[in-house]
Design a protein around this motif. Structure first.
Motif: not given
Length: 51
Positions: A4-6, A10-15, A24-30, A48-51
């Motif tokens: 999902d990188a956008v 000069d700025v790139v945002r991604f999760t 194999g479970e997701l522990v944290v994301g952001g 920004f973790p936890g978002i």
């Protein structure tokens, strides 16, 4: 892995996500923003973790 990188100028945002090696479970994301210089190198990294 996310696809999902956008980029806007000069700025790139991604999760992102961290997954447990054992379960194999997701522990944290952001959300992460990186600022690039004229050569495409990262000059700043805002996470920004936890978002």
């Amino acid at each position: 892995m996310t696809e999902d990188a956008v980029r806007l100028r000069d700025v790139v945002r991604f999760t992102w996500g961290m997954v447990s090696v054992t379960t194999g479970e997701l522990v944290v994301g952001g959300v992460e923003f990186v600022v690039l210089d004229a050569d495409g190198r990262i000059t700043a990294d805002y996470r920004f973790p936890g978002i």
